[in-house]
Design a protein around this motif. Structure first.
Motif, PDB file in Angstrom:
ATOM      1  N   ALA A 187       9.553  -8.462  24.571  1.00 54.89           N
ATOM      2  CA  ALA A 187       9.148  -9.652  25.336  1.00 54.89           C
ATOM      3  C   ALA A 187       7.810 -10.196  24.847  1.00 54.89           C
ATOM      4  O   ALA A 187       6.934 -10.567  25.630  1.00 54.89           O
ATOM      5  N   GLY A 188       7.642 -10.215  23.501  1.00 58.30           N
ATOM      6  CA  GLY A 188       6.484 -10.873  22.914  1.00 58.30           C
ATOM      7  C   GLY A 188       5.238 -10.031  22.799  1.00 58.30           C
ATOM      8  O   GLY A 188       4.139 -10.580  22.694  1.00 58.30           O
ATOM      9  N   ARG A 189       5.389  -8.709  22.748  1.00 59.66           N
ATOM     10  CA  ARG A 189       4.195  -7.841  22.715  1.00 59.66           C
ATOM     11  C   ARG A 189       3.905  -7.251  21.337  1.00 59.66           C
ATOM     12  O   ARG A 189       3.008  -6.427  21.191  1.00 59.66           O
ATOM     13  N   ALA A 190       4.634  -7.644  20.304  1.00 61.53           N
ATOM     14  CA  ALA A 190       4.460  -7.061  18.974  1.00 61.53           C
ATOM     15  C   ALA A 190       3.257  -7.673  18.266  1.00 61.53           C
ATOM     16  O   ALA A 190       3.006  -8.877  18.360  1.00 61.53           O
ATOM     17  N   VAL A 191       2.523  -6.845  17.539  1.00 56.78           N
ATOM     18  CA  VAL A 191       1.389  -7.283  16.719  1.00 56.78           C
ATOM     19  C   VAL A 191       1.523  -6.583  15.373  1.00 56.78           C
ATOM     20  O   VAL A 191       1.366  -5.366  15.273  1.00 56.78           O
ATOM     21  N   LEU A 192       1.835  -7.349  14.337  1.00 56.81           N
ATOM     22  CA  LEU A 192       2.063  -6.773  13.014  1.00 56.81           C
ATOM     23  C   LEU A 192       0.743  -6.689  12.252  1.00 56.81           C
ATOM     24  O   LEU A 192       0.268  -7.674  11.699  1.00 56.81           O
ATOM     25  N   GLY A 193       0.151  -5.508  12.239  1.00 59.01           N
ATOM     26  CA  GLY A 193      -1.026  -5.269  11.420  1.00 59.01           C
ATOM     27  C   GLY A 193      -0.604  -4.794  10.043  1.00 59.01           C
ATOM     28  O   GLY A 193       0.200  -3.870   9.926  1.00 59.01           O
ATOM     29  N   VAL A 194      -1.120  -5.427   9.000  1.00 62.63           N
ATOM     30  CA  VAL A 194      -0.701  -5.097   7.635  1.00 62.63           C
ATOM     31  C   VAL A 194      -1.915  -4.767   6.773  1.00 62.63           C
ATOM     32  O   VAL A 194      -3.013  -5.280   6.973  1.00 62.63           O
ATOM     33  N   GLY A 195      -1.689  -3.885   5.811  1.00 62.60           N
ATOM     34  CA  GLY A 195      -2.677  -3.559   4.804  1.00 62.60           C
ATOM     35  C   GLY A 195      -1.978  -3.292   3.490  1.00 62.60           C
ATOM     36  O   GLY A 195      -0.740  -3.236   3.431  1.00 62.60           O
ATOM     37  N   VAL A 196      -2.757  -3.099   2.430  1.00 62.01           N
ATOM     38  CA  VAL A 196      -2.159  -2.925   1.108  1.00 62.01           C
ATOM     39  C   VAL A 196      -2.031  -1.469   0.708  1.00 62.01           C
ATOM     40  O   VAL A 196      -1.403  -1.156  -0.307  1.00 62.01           O
ATOM     41  N   GLY A 197      -2.608  -0.541   1.487  1.00 56.71           N
ATOM     42  CA  GLY A 197      -2.510   0.872   1.151  1.00 56.71           C
ATOM     43  C   GLY A 197      -3.583   1.317   0.169  1.00 56.71           C
ATOM     44  O   GLY A 197      -4.216   0.497  -0.505  1.00 56.71           O
ATOM     45  N   TRP A 198      -3.777   2.625   0.084  1.00 48.71           N
ATOM     46  CA  TRP A 198      -4.825   3.168  -0.788  1.00 48.71           C
ATOM     47  C   TRP A 198      -4.335   4.358  -1.625  1.00 48.71           C
ATOM     48  O   TRP A 198      -4.983   4.740  -2.594  1.00 48.71           O
ATOM     49  N   MET A 199      -3.194   4.966  -1.252  1.00 48.34           N
ATOM     50  CA  MET A 199      -2.744   6.198  -1.891  1.00 48.34           C
ATOM     51  C   MET A 199      -1.794   5.878  -3.045  1.00 48.34           C
ATOM     52  O   MET A 199      -0.610   5.596  -2.848  1.00 48.34           O
ATOM     53  N   ALA A 200      -2.301   5.906  -4.267  1.00 49.36           N
ATOM     54  CA  ALA A 200      -1.490   5.552  -5.430  1.00 49.36           C
ATOM     55  C   ALA A 200      -0.281   6.455  -5.573  1.00 49.36           C
ATOM     56  O   ALA A 200       0.801   6.010  -5.992  1.00 49.36           O
ATOM     57  N   GLU A 201      -0.423   7.708  -5.207  1.00 51.94           N
ATOM     58  CA  GLU A 201       0.686   8.660  -5.357  1.00 51.94           C
ATOM     59  C   GLU A 201       1.853   8.324  -4.427  1.00 51.94           C
ATOM     60  O   GLU A 201       3.008   8.579  -4.765  1.00 51.94           O
ATOM     61  N   GLU A 202       1.575   7.765  -3.272  1.00 52.95           N
ATOM     62  CA  GLU A 202       2.639   7.343  -2.362  1.00 52.95           C
ATOM     63  C   GLU A 202       3.429   6.189  -2.972  1.00 52.95           C
ATOM     64  O   GLU A 202       4.670   6.166  -2.908  1.00 52.95           O
ATOM     65  N   PHE A 203       2.731   5.248  -3.580  1.00 54.15           N
ATOM     66  CA  PHE A 203       3.403   4.132  -4.246  1.00 54.15           C
ATOM     67  C   PHE A 203       4.260   4.641  -5.401  1.00 54.15           C
ATOM     68  O   PHE A 203       5.401   4.194  -5.586  1.00 54.15           O
ATOM     69  N   ALA A 204       3.722   5.574  -6.183  1.00 51.32           N
ATOM     70  CA  ALA A 204       4.473   6.103  -7.319  1.00 51.32           C
ATOM     71  C   ALA A 204       5.751   6.781  -6.860  1.00 51.32           C
ATOM     72  O   ALA A 204       6.813   6.620  -7.482  1.00 51.32           O
ATOM     73  N   ALA A 205       5.680   7.530  -5.766  1.00 50.54           N
ATOM     74  CA  ALA A 205       6.864   8.228  -5.264  1.00 50.54           C
ATOM     75  C   ALA A 205       7.949   7.245  -4.835  1.00 50.54           C
ATOM     76  O   ALA A 205       9.144   7.525  -4.980  1.00 50.54           O
ATOM     77  N   LEU A 206       7.536   6.083  -4.317  1.00 55.24           N
ATOM     78  CA  LEU A 206       8.502   5.084  -3.857  1.00 55.24           C
ATOM     79  C   LEU A 206       8.885   4.095  -4.955  1.00 55.24           C
ATOM     80  O   LEU A 206       9.687   3.185  -4.724  1.00 55.24           O
ATOM     81  N   GLY A 207       8.309   4.252  -6.144  1.00 54.00           N
ATOM     82  CA  GLY A 207       8.653   3.371  -7.248  1.00 54.00           C
ATOM     83  C   GLY A 207       8.100   1.970  -7.121  1.00 54.00           C
ATOM     84  O   GLY A 207       8.688   1.013  -7.621  1.00 54.00           O
ATOM     85  N   VAL A 208       6.941   1.833  -6.469  1.00 55.81           N
ATOM     86  CA  VAL A 208       6.320   0.529  -6.267  1.00 55.81           C
ATOM     87  C   VAL A 208       5.011   0.492  -7.046  1.00 55.81           C
ATOM     88  O   VAL A 208       4.219   1.444  -6.994  1.00 55.81           O
ATOM     89  N   ASP A 209       4.778  -0.603  -7.761  1.00 53.99           N
ATOM     90  CA  ASP A 209       3.574  -0.709  -8.578  1.00 53.99           C
ATOM     91  C   ASP A 209       2.330  -0.785  -7.694  1.00 53.99           C
ATOM     92  O   ASP A 209       2.224  -1.645  -6.811  1.00 53.99           O
ATOM     93  N   PHE A 210       1.393   0.108  -7.929  1.00 55.15           N
ATOM     94  CA  PHE A 210       0.177   0.188  -7.129  1.00 55.15           C
ATOM     95  C   PHE A 210      -0.806  -0.925  -7.493  1.00 55.15           C
ATOM     96  O   PHE A 210      -1.486  -1.485  -6.626  1.00 55.15           O
ATOM     97  N   GLY A 211      -0.875  -1.265  -8.768  1.00 50.64           N
ATOM     98  CA  GLY A 211      -1.871  -2.212  -9.227  1.00 50.64           C
ATOM     99  C   GLY A 211      -1.676  -3.629  -8.727  1.00 50.64           C
ATOM    100  O   GLY A 211      -2.643  -4.395  -8.640  1.00 50.64           O
ATOM    101  N   THR A 212      -0.436  -3.998  -8.382  1.00 47.77           N
ATOM    102  CA  THR A 212      -0.164  -5.363  -7.925  1.00 47.77           C
ATOM    103  C   THR A 212       0.064  -5.447  -6.419  1.00 47.77           C
ATOM    104  O   THR A 212       0.577  -6.454  -5.919  1.00 47.77           O
ATOM    105  N   ARG A 213      -0.330  -4.407  -5.696  1.00 44.53           N
ATOM    106  CA  ARG A 213      -0.012  -4.354  -4.266  1.00 44.53           C
ATOM    107  C   ARG A 213      -0.676  -5.487  -3.474  1.00 44.53           C
ATOM    108  O   ARG A 213      -0.091  -5.998  -2.509  1.00 44.53           O
ATOM    109  N   GLY A 214      -1.882  -5.900  -3.877  1.00 42.52           N
ATOM    110  CA  GLY A 214      -2.540  -6.983  -3.170  1.00 42.52           C
ATOM    111  C   GLY A 214      -1.830  -8.314  -3.359  1.00 42.52           C
ATOM    112  O   GLY A 214      -1.559  -9.033  -2.390  1.00 42.52           O
ATOM    113  N   ALA A 215      -1.507  -8.645  -4.605  1.00 38.80           N
ATOM    114  CA  ALA A 215      -0.792  -9.890  -4.882  1.00 38.80           C
ATOM    115  C   ALA A 215       0.586  -9.874  -4.244  1.00 38.80           C
ATOM    116  O   ALA A 215       1.068 -10.909  -3.749  1.00 38.80           O
ATOM    117  N   ARG A 216       1.234  -8.712  -4.254  1.00 38.78           N
ATOM    118  CA  ARG A 216       2.555  -8.593  -3.628  1.00 38.78           C
ATOM    119  C   ARG A 216       2.451  -8.853  -2.119  1.00 38.78           C
ATOM    120  O   ARG A 216       3.287  -9.565  -1.536  1.00 38.78           O
TER     121      ARG A 216
END
Length: 300
Positions: A108-137
């Motif tokens: 009923a309208g109570r959601a607040v989507l807080g977003v960030g780009v992350g800091w743990m390069a190893e987490e990105f590597a495990a998921l197959g996502v490029d860490f260096g372009t995370r901000g632009a993405r």
């Protein structure tokens, strides 16, 4: 003065009792921090502590934040439900848009989507996502979310996302507020240009005030004068004196982490008592629930 509570690293079944109790006590928002996986080994590069150690371990419980908030939506009726913050570039914008439009409707309208780009390069590597372009993405993802939530047929051609005309459906109502986390220059620019608010890191009052001032300058530069909320992490003792210092600095929406001083073997009763303690100390500074600007009512 509004006071929120941040939760992280608990077994999934622990979040609902705490959120229900926080609602009864008058907390404004419950924020869930996010990780998808914890690598067995990772470099100590956490940006908000001098040691670089975030304090999470391979055995720290992780829960899907959107699923968990959906569960909390069914157990509460007033408290807002946010992510502080969700690591946006580990997801794709289509599933993210669908999940949060659904959460906004179910809560009923109570959601607040807080977003960030992350800091743990190893987490990105495990998921197959490029860490260096995370901000632009992330920047492009936020533009795509706006398109998908517009209520109109939309298409997009970009660096990371390219799709023909699609029909997402009606726009979520009320619109999902997107709050941007982080304290880097890029994060502050992102908050100023796109965010409905900022979710601050655990830094001292002077630093928080400086960062908020910088965001205000950036918002003025891009011609924004719409509503914007600074969700600032309270640093130091959770006390009336500390809260008044933040309020006197013009920071009146604080996020507290009441469990950081509890022992590792703390029980649910210990955590509920910690919430009680915060409420007893700060209740005189909180507004009447009717003035919080979102639905009020008894918990289910």
């Amino acid at each position: 003065m509004r006071v929120d509570v941040q939760l992280f690293g608990l077994p999934a079944t622990e979040y609902a009792p705490l959120a229900v109790h926080a609602e009864r006590l008058g907390f404004d928002t419950v924020w869930l921090a996010d990780h998808v996986i914890t690598p067995a080994r990772y470099a100590p590069t956490y940006p908000y502590r001098s040691s670089g150690d975030p304090g999470i371990r391979p055995d720290t419980p992780l829960s899907d934040v959107t699923v968990t908030l959906g569960h909390l939506a069914a157990r509460t009726s007033r408290i807002r439900l946010g992510t502080g913050v969700l690591i946006a570039p580990l997801r794709d914008p289509f599933h993210l848009a669908r999940a949060w439009a659904s959460l906004q409707q179910l809560s009923a309208g109570r959601a607040v989507l807080g977003v960030g780009v992350g800091w743990m390069a190893e987490e990105f590597a495990a998921l197959g996502v490029d860490f260096g372009t995370r901000g632009a993405r992330t920047d492009e993802m936020l533009r795509v979310l706006d398109l998908l939530w517009s209520g109109e047929p939309v298409a997009h051609q970009g660096r990371f996302f390219d799709f023909p005309t699609v029909h997402f459906g009606p726009s979520p109502q009320p619109p999902v507020p997107v709050v941007v986390g982080g304290h880097s220059p890029a994060a502050l620019r992102r908050a100023a240009r796109h965010g409905a608010g900022w979710f601050g890191p655990d830094v001292d009052l002077a630093t928080s005030a400086r960062l908020c001032g910088r965001i205000a300058q950036l918002r003025e530069q891009v011609g924004r004068d719409d509503d914007f909320t600074y969700h600032v992490r309270l640093h130091g003792a959770i006390s009336v004196a500390t809260v008044r210092a933040y309020r006197d600095a013009g920071l009146d929406h604080l996020v507290v982490a009441p469990f950081t001083r509890l022992p590792p073997a703390a029980t649910r009763a210990d955590r509920l008592a910690a919430l009680d303690s915060v409420a007893e100390r700060l209740a005189s500074l909180w507004p009447d629930p009717a003035s919080t600007g979102h639905p009020a009512g008894e918990t289910r």
